[in-house]
Design a protein around this motif. Structure first.
Motif, PDB file in Angstrom:
ATOM      1  N   MET A 120       0.937  -1.204   0.049  1.00  0.00           N
ATOM      2  CA  MET A 120      -0.004  -0.076  -0.031  1.00  0.00           C
ATOM      3  C   MET A 120       0.844   1.311   0.030  1.00  0.00           C
ATOM      4  SD  MET A 120      -3.036  -0.857   2.933  1.00  0.00           S
ATOM      5  CE  MET A 120      -3.696  -2.426   2.951  1.00  0.00           C
ATOM      6  N   LEU A 121       2.058   1.245   0.777  1.00  0.00           N
ATOM      7  CA  LEU A 121       2.919   2.376   0.826  1.00  0.00           C
ATOM      8  C   LEU A 121       3.326   2.795  -0.279  1.00  0.00           C
ATOM      9  CD1 LEU A 121       4.666   1.955   4.225  1.00  0.00           C
ATOM     10  CD2 LEU A 121       3.379   3.951   3.588  1.00  0.00           C
ATOM     11  N   THR A 122       3.890   1.619  -1.063  1.00  0.00           N
ATOM     12  CA  THR A 122       4.525   1.966  -2.460  1.00  0.00           C
ATOM     13  C   THR A 122       3.792   2.209  -3.487  1.00  0.00           C
ATOM     14  OG1 THR A 122       4.823  -0.549  -2.775  1.00  0.00           O
ATOM     15  CG2 THR A 122       6.511   0.469  -1.748  1.00  0.00           C
ATOM     16  N   GLY A 123       2.353   1.843  -3.429  1.00  0.00           N
ATOM     17  CA  GLY A 123       1.363   1.936  -4.444  1.00  0.00           C
ATOM     18  C   GLY A 123       0.469   2.945  -4.376  1.00  0.00           C
ATOM     19  N   THR A 124       0.616   3.909  -3.113  1.00  0.00           N
ATOM     20  CA  THR A 124      -0.471   4.848  -3.119  1.00  0.00           C
ATOM     21  C   THR A 124       0.182   6.217  -2.810  1.00  0.00           C
ATOM     22  OG1 THR A 124      -1.863   2.817  -1.812  1.00  0.00           O
ATOM     23  CG2 THR A 124      -2.457   5.542  -1.470  1.00  0.00           C
ATOM     24  N   GLN A 125      -0.392   7.018  -3.393  1.00  0.00           N
ATOM     25  CA  GLN A 125       0.254   8.539  -3.455  1.00  0.00           C
ATOM     26  C   GLN A 125       0.050   9.031  -2.081  1.00  0.00           C
ATOM     27  OE1 GLN A 125       2.511   9.673  -5.737  1.00  0.00           O
ATOM     28  NE2 GLN A 125       2.960  11.520  -4.322  1.00  0.00           N
ATOM     29  N   ALA A 126      -1.055   9.058  -1.658  1.00  0.00           N
ATOM     30  CA  ALA A 126      -1.298   9.775  -0.548  1.00  0.00           C
ATOM     31  C   ALA A 126      -0.657   9.134   0.691  1.00  0.00           C
ATOM     32  CB  ALA A 126      -2.958   9.557  -0.264  1.00  0.00           C
ATOM     33  N   LEU A 127      -0.453   7.867   0.802  1.00  0.00           N
ATOM     34  CA  LEU A 127       0.383   7.124   1.825  1.00  0.00           C
ATOM     35  C   LEU A 127       1.812   7.409   1.797  1.00  0.00           C
ATOM     36  CD1 LEU A 127      -1.344   3.569   2.189  1.00  0.00           C
ATOM     37  CD2 LEU A 127      -1.146   5.217   3.853  1.00  0.00           C
ATOM     38  N   ALA A 128       2.553   7.487   0.447  1.00  0.00           N
ATOM     39  CA  ALA A 128       3.709   7.774   0.223  1.00  0.00           C
ATOM     40  C   ALA A 128       4.053   9.110   0.860  1.00  0.00           C
ATOM     41  CB  ALA A 128       3.943   7.618  -1.126  1.00  0.00           C
ATOM     42  N   VAL A 129       3.304  10.143   0.783  1.00  0.00           N
ATOM     43  CA  VAL A 129       3.368  11.613   0.989  1.00  0.00           C
ATOM     44  C   VAL A 129       3.241  11.682   2.481  1.00  0.00           C
ATOM     45  CG1 VAL A 129       2.256  13.766   1.100  1.00  0.00           C
ATOM     46  CG2 VAL A 129       2.589  12.663  -0.952  1.00  0.00           C
ATOM     47  N   HIS A 130       2.294  10.854   3.117  1.00  0.00           N
ATOM     48  CA  HIS A 130       2.166  10.778   4.585  1.00  0.00           C
ATOM     49  C   HIS A 130       3.647  10.279   5.041  1.00  0.00           C
ATOM     50  CE1 HIS A 130       0.329  10.611   8.543  1.00  0.00           C
ATOM     51  NE2 HIS A 130       0.915   9.252   8.563  1.00  0.00           N
TER      52      HIS A 130
END
Length: 205
Positions: A120-130
């Motif tokens: 999820m971290l590597t595939g979701t932009q919002a999570l990557a920013v967070h």
């Protein structure tokens, strides 16, 4: 060393109840994210599934990102404590690597869950920013101890070395997590991280 005669501080029943509710909400959120996808799951979806109100959700988690990443939110302090306990004979680079061991332990305790979170971290932009924002705060937490290990009397902002070493450490960690997720966890994350950090060829300090 004399033992502390004071009894250990135990959490109150209220604190235990709050922790139990927070764990329940976080677990519910994770299950929904894993089933429906992170971006397709709303806070309302989590509240309905967990049986809590929106106000209750936000009392525990300001954002749904924090519900997913609850286990590592306070990791900056854990890493600082681990770093401070490393032997003085270790170089800052080696000490930084070893200070990641508590985080690696989280990944190894429940690798299936950790894999889903990593994906999820590597595939979701919002999570990557967070995640990037959280890592930036960890850098500030670690800065004084890394600076001290480099021989500085204080956390001198004119010395680029502490920031560079910390940024490199987390850069290698991010690369290792991405490779580990791509490899479906065939190797332990610790082994992948060690392989990544060995790519520099020698200790950068």
């Amino acid at each position: 060393m004399l033992e502390d005669p004071r009894p250990p501080v135990r959490p109150t029943a209220r604190a235990l109840a709050r922790s139990a509710v927070a764990n329940h909400v976080a677990e519910t959120a994770f299950e929904l994210f894993a089933d429906r996808g992170y971006e397709s799951t709303t806070v309302d979806d989590i509240c309905i599934a967990a049986g809590v109100s929106r106000s209750s959700f936000f009392r525990y988690f300001p954002t749904k990102e924090q519900a997913l990443l609850r286990r590592v939110i306070g990791f900056g302090e854990e890493m600082r404590e681990a770093l401070e306990k490393r032997p003085e004979v270790e170089t800052p680079w080696t000490a930084l690597r070893r200070s990641l061991d508590p985080l690696l332990a989280i990944y190894s305790t429940d690798p299936d869950r950790a894999m889903r979170v990593a994906q999820m971290l590597t595939g979701t932009q919002a999570l990557a920013v967070h995640h990037a924002t959280k890592v930036a705060s960890w850098r500030d937490t670690l800065g004084p101890e890394v600076s001290r290990r480099l021989g500085n009397q204080s956390d001198d902002p004119r010395d680029p070395r502490p920031g560079a070493l910390i940024a490199a450490t987390f850069g290698y960690l991010d690369a290792a997590i991405a490779a580990w997720a791509q490899g479906d966890g065939a190797l332990p994350l610790a082994a992948v991280l060690d392989h990544a950090m060995a790519a520099i060829g020698s200790d950068p300090t």
